[in-house]
Design a protein around this motif. Sequence first.
Motif, PDB file in Angstrom:
ATOM      1  N   PHE A   1       0.864  -1.042   0.032  1.00  0.00           N
ATOM      2  CA  PHE A   1       0.161   0.259   0.125  1.00  0.00           C
ATOM      3  C   PHE A   1       0.981   1.480   0.053  1.00  0.00           C
ATOM      4  CE2 PHE A   1      -3.832  -2.099   2.133  1.00  0.00           C
ATOM      5  CZ  PHE A   1      -3.946  -2.775   1.142  1.00  0.00           C
ATOM      6  N   GLY A   2       0.389   2.255  -0.890  1.00  0.00           N
ATOM      7  CA  GLY A   2       1.186   3.594  -0.811  1.00  0.00           C
ATOM      8  C   GLY A   2       0.346   4.576  -0.199  1.00  0.00           C
ATOM      9  N   TYR A   3       0.518   5.954  -0.637  1.00  0.00           N
ATOM     10  CA  TYR A   3      -0.092   6.933  -0.173  1.00  0.00           C
ATOM     11  C   TYR A   3      -1.717   6.803  -0.369  1.00  0.00           C
ATOM     12  CZ  TYR A   3       4.175   9.434   0.726  1.00  0.00           C
ATOM     13  OH  TYR A   3       5.511   9.531   1.166  1.00  0.00           O
TER      14      TYR A   3
ATOM     15  N   ASN B   1      -3.473   4.165   1.770  1.00  0.00           N
ATOM     16  CA  ASN B   1      -3.512   4.153   2.859  1.00  0.00           C
ATOM     17  C   ASN B   1      -4.439   5.270   3.360  1.00  0.00           C
ATOM     18  OD1 ASN B   1      -1.812   2.581   4.748  1.00  0.00           O
ATOM     19  ND2 ASN B   1      -0.301   3.506   3.182  1.00  0.00           N
TER      20      ASN B   1
ATOM     21  N   ALA C   1       2.033  10.348   6.843  1.00  0.00           N
ATOM     22  CA  ALA C   1       1.305   9.369   6.162  1.00  0.00           C
ATOM     23  C   ALA C   1       1.851   8.152   6.991  1.00  0.00           C
ATOM     24  CB  ALA C   1       1.568   9.290   4.836  1.00  0.00           C
TER      25      ALA C   1
ATOM     26  N   ALA D   1       1.394   4.900   7.360  1.00  0.00           N
ATOM     27  CA  ALA D   1       1.909   3.415   7.122  1.00  0.00           C
ATOM     28  C   ALA D   1       2.476   3.543   5.683  1.00  0.00           C
ATOM     29  CB  ALA D   1       0.645   2.574   7.140  1.00  0.00           C
ATOM     30  N   VAL D   2       3.038   4.714   5.345  1.00  0.00           N
ATOM     31  CA  VAL D   2       3.538   4.432   4.128  1.00  0.00           C
ATOM     32  C   VAL D   2       4.978   4.417   4.021  1.00  0.00           C
ATOM     33  CG1 VAL D   2       3.734   6.267   1.898  1.00  0.00           C
ATOM     34  CG2 VAL D   2       1.736   6.323   3.356  1.00  0.00           C
ATOM     35  N   THR D   3       5.760   3.606   3.350  1.00  0.00           N
ATOM     36  CA  THR D   3       6.923   3.462   3.231  1.00  0.00           C
ATOM     37  C   THR D   3       7.735   4.850   2.890  1.00  0.00           C
ATOM     38  OG1 THR D   3       6.328   1.519   2.173  1.00  0.00           O
ATOM     39  CG2 THR D   3       8.849   1.984   2.223  1.00  0.00           C
TER      40      THR D   3
END
Lengths: 721, 344
Positions: A115-117, A120, B16, B18-20
């Motif tokens: 999942f990315g921005y 999420n 953000a 939970a963002v890598t």
Amino acid sequence: MRRSQWFWLAAGWIGFALLPWYDTPLSDDRTWSLPALFAGLFGSAPWLLPLLVPLLLPIVYLTKDVQSRASALVAAGIIGIAYMVLQGFAFGLNGWSWAFLQSVFGPTDRFQNGFGYGANVTLFSFLFMLTEGLAARGWMKGDRFVTGSIGLVIGTILFFVFLPVSTILTNAAIPDGEQSAVVSFFYRMTDADIWSLSCAFENRRCGVFWNSLRLGILTGAITTLLGLAFALIATRTNFPFKRGLRLLTVLPIITPPFVISLAIILLFGRNGTVTTFFADAFDIGRSRWIYGLPGILMTQALAFTPIAFLVLIGVVQGIAPSMEEASHTLRANRWQTFRYVTWPLLRPGLANAFLIGFIESLADFGNPLVLGGNYDVLSTKIFFAVVGSQNDPGRAGALAIVLLMLCVGAFYVQRRWLGKKSYQTLTGKGDSGRPSELPRGLKYVCYATAIPWAVFTLILYTMIMFGGFVKNWGRDNSFSLDHFAANFGLEWTEFGLLWSGRAWDSLFTTLEIAAISAPLTAGMGLLTAYLLVRQRFAGQASFEFITMLSFAIPGTVIGVSYILAFNTPPLEITGTGIILILCFIYRNMPVSIRAGVAAMSQIDKSLDECAMTLGATSAQTVRRVVLPLLRPAIVAALVYSFVRAITSVSAVIFLVSARYDLATSYIVGRVENGEYGLAIAYSATLIVIMAAAITLIQFAVGERKVSRRTSSDAVKQEVPA
Amino acid sequence: MKTISGRLRLLASTAALAVTLSNGAAMAESLVLYCSVGEEWCSAMANGFSRATGIDVAMTRKSSGETYAQLKAEASNPKGDVWWGGTGDPHLQAAEEGLTEEYTSPMLEKLQPWAVSQATSSGNRTVGIYAGALGFTYNTEVLEDKNLPVPSCWADLIKPEYKGEIQIANPNSSGTAYTALASLVQLLGEDAAFDYQKQLHNNINQYTKSGSAPAKAAARGETGIGINFMHDGVQQRVGGFPVKVIAPCEGTGYEIGSMSIVKGGPNPDAARKWYDWALTAEAQEIGASVKSFQVPSNVGAKVPPEAPSLDTVKLIDYDFKEYGSSATRQRLLSRWDDEIGSLN
């Protein structure tokens, strides 16, 4: 629709149609992935298109009545979350994640990243659409703040505690060789190694369960009593060195791992200073008595008493003096007042302090590792079942289940003891009473336990500081600054300042991660505490237990489970700073919760109701009424989570990466290599930094202003710790 | 060394949750190294490789057991490229489970036979980079104080006068102690080896968790004698402690520190470059410069004078394949648990 409902619906659409949906790994050439809408329409990820259903649902129902709009939001939230989670787990980096899906749909060479921005943002929007909808349907009296908080806390705890922990626990049922899962599970859970009582009858060792139980009860009791003694001295006596005493009780909490154990060995080991003194002076034989239960108990009592103190001092301060005054007016003497008024009101504090001490002791890994001798406990056993030469994850799972059962037991005993009584003493009415002084006998008992303990701590820390400044602690005690130079060297080169010391990197990372995670941890913890104490909803007891879950499990297990759970999509965050932050938040949250619960159960609910009656929303009530009264708990929560983020070691061993290396893993490396000087010099620096940070936190949060007079004749209010 | 401002990026991106982290930097060739020897040696190796090849090394140091556990956990999406150092058994286990990649280095012919046999027995999934023999580390002051003779054979250690003076690690947690257990089994035969350990048990004051702990305890006088790898004892001696190191007269077992390439790691080319470089004589001489006195596997590498020379030590013909296999290991460990570990 309400404005907030619009907001979350819009956020869902932005995440779906505008933001890059996936997180692209570094090795990938494409720098940004497409938003889900386009990836779905133009074929690269058609499986994302069904998300249009929950996103359109609230719009379709726009014109309907309030009830159906609310139901549409609830449905959209549930469908959206369920679909996203399911497709995220079902379809990963290497195609289908589960074999049965492959057999149904056939093999595929397509894949999806984490999942990315976009994903999420959309996921969180679905969550809040759900809670908005529930509120609109009248759940929790239609309070959007409360439903939103419950949704946030439950959702993230399920994802960041329950999911990783259950991956580890299910290992206990991995089939062992020929045996079926059930049989393997049964054998692992009934292993004599865990339950044996043979030390009572013959010359063999007892099971590790009994060792852990004994250690936990002793540590819990000792830390609670010591913490109580300190808290009573600090609030109810006119002891002259209160401030110094408080500082001393906080010192052990800001000490990096291994340092206390090393100092204890150098004092009480077979070749230690104290041992040598007694051997020379009184001809007492040198022995290794410190290795085993005595050593672990001593270090754990040193390390965990401050936590008990922090929990108890808030409770002691919160007790309404007018009740004690009433008791005096009714001709009770000091002892009767203490026994029948003060002590019962202390129960929530005592129970919470004991529970924390017990669980901390069970999960502690560093001290039993260094000082345990042949006294095995569950936490070290689990660690070596994972990384030792046995490499038996099944056994680790079984042992972790046993550890959890112990914690559940403690948790329920605590609740039974507290019962359904009310402990509220902070009411809206002004309280002009004066706290009763301690009965004389009790005062001296407090002095007699706390003062020697404080002196002992002082000696230990002098030694530790000393250890950083000598060449080779215990062997060559000549003064040297080498260790500090190696860690924190600075050079001025032609390109500017060069941070040439080897510890700078890990120091900066550590402080940064701790500074980010501390306020988040405290915030989540206090929010959860508010939900637990102030709200009533179905499943609350199990909710409370899940919040304690991550605390009860040794850090190593958490570390491994985090890799297992978050190394692959949908959430791929190993090797980043974020996994460290998340780990700290969910691992350290329970202490914030306990501190919040203990403090909040003292505050009369009529204060909330009063604010609500005057037209405040529940969010406003929390901010303007509850939070200011919670200041001691906020300080405790912030301090604890900041400090634990700096000093915790076992959980992060697996989570650190070259880019995000932490101070403790550096220190452990030094200790393993026998370079105690470097480790101690670094620890001493960290202690100074943390002490400064604690002062800053106290200053920033401020003190709770409750109209209370102190027991001594001094007019000024004590400064809470 | 990173600048502080460069670290602010993390602060910004936690918004953000939970963002890598996105890493926008242009990628130079890089390598992710899992290192399982001492911190000092690890960073010296990483720097040496960067200097020799210009490849950026991101190094994480963990014990070999921890690294093995991490490789297993990461198996579906490996994050590391090379696993360098640490005792050979977990490397062999990783090879057995297919966690590591097959690679035949052109450097193989320049290696000692024990290093090559480590490669052959694993199907070229791992290779020996250094060796160290088991021995005793004793504290000269303690033995003098107590009027005890210097032990020189395994048989000496079970004499009653050493009661409470001997330390060895627990084989369930330590690879070192498992090597000792397997060596005794090969030296004496299995039943005799367990009889021996039961007698030894009377003299043991503690089964430590870590393999090098007995050497450190001997250095500080917390025990008289420690059973451990000889280079761990030498390190304490060089560090200024009153200890001496001796190899048992009957013969002794040894470990082969190993190196493996992680299967499916992100930078396979850089991994092979590291592999070849780490087997050169220059790379193997780095160890001695940071006080690690293992015996290098490259024939051309100078053996540090402090290192316990393998020529003078009587080594047994250690069967790494048999005693490194999961089945044998589990059998021996559970027998140890039943017969030795549960004794009081």
